[in-house]
Enzyme design. Sequence first.
Site, PDB file in Angstrom:
ATOM      1  N   HIS A  44       1.488  -9.016 -11.208  1.00  0.00           N
ATOM      2  CA  HIS A  44       1.673  -9.644  -9.907  1.00  0.00           C
ATOM      3  C   HIS A  44       1.001 -11.022  -9.841  1.00  0.00           C
ATOM      4  CE1 HIS A  44       1.391  -5.195  -8.577  1.00  0.00           C
ATOM      5  NE2 HIS A  44       2.648  -5.486  -8.871  1.00  0.00           N
ATOM      6  N   LYS A  60      -8.567 -14.579  -8.944  1.00  0.00           N
ATOM      7  CA  LYS A  60      -9.173 -13.259  -8.760  1.00  0.00           C
ATOM      8  C   LYS A  60     -10.361 -13.088  -9.695  1.00  0.00           C
ATOM      9  CE  LYS A  60      -4.737 -11.187  -7.618  1.00  0.00           C
ATOM     10  NZ  LYS A  60      -3.670 -10.299  -8.062  1.00  0.00           N
ATOM     11  N   TYR A  97     -11.696  -6.226  -6.660  1.00  0.00           N
ATOM     12  CA  TYR A  97     -11.501  -7.643  -6.954  1.00  0.00           C
ATOM     13  C   TYR A  97     -11.623  -8.518  -5.719  1.00  0.00           C
ATOM     14  CZ  TYR A  97      -6.541  -6.710  -5.737  1.00  0.00           C
ATOM     15  OH  TYR A  97      -5.371  -6.327  -5.129  1.00  0.00           O
ATOM     16  N   ASP A 140       7.211  -2.132  -9.232  1.00  0.00           N
ATOM     17  CA  ASP A 140       6.870  -2.710 -10.530  1.00  0.00           C
ATOM     18  C   ASP A 140       7.913  -2.415 -11.598  1.00  0.00           C
ATOM     19  OD1 ASP A 140       4.649  -3.901  -9.475  1.00  0.00           O
ATOM     20  OD2 ASP A 140       3.252  -2.381 -10.181  1.00  0.00           O
TER      21      ASP A 140
END
Length: 183
Positions: free
Chosen positions: A62, A72, A132, A170
């Site tokens: 992603h 991130k 994260y 996904d």
Amino acid sequence: MNFIPTKLEGCFIIEPKIIQDERGYFMESFNEKTFQNGIGQQIHFVQDNQSYSSRGVLRGLHYQTGIHAQAKLVRVLDGEVLDVAVDVRPNSSTFGQYVSVILSGENKTQFFVPRGFAHGFLVLSDTATFFYKCDNFYNKESEGGIIYSDSTIKIDWKISLTDLLISEKDIIQPTLENAKKAW
């Protein structure tokens, strides 16, 4: 903290300094000044996310596009994952290449994934708690993704692809060639 550059410019593996004694351990997991000096960029995180998954769960690949792109800083609180970043910056000399790192509650390693990279992870332990920080807020209209099994990227996920647990979202992601452009 030890900041280790990877083959993909801007991605860093971050090893914490851990102080252990008979009581347990202490570590500084994040310090903005130390972090910014270590990666050589001014990053300000605005959102924290956490997920819990079982063995074989693959989340990704992603990314967010345009002004909603996200950097991130990822780590695993409990369990073990294979974490992957793929360069999707169109003018990059490493476009379409990836780097992977094992993150675990035991090694306490962190991974910095800058803007312009697709990100995903695979749970290798029975369960894993993944945490994260993001430097930009999520925006649904700016979602981008790449199929985890893209034949041009050739990610070694370390287990058979038939053993993966993958969301419908996904499974239907496009190839790198057909993915939404990052910029």
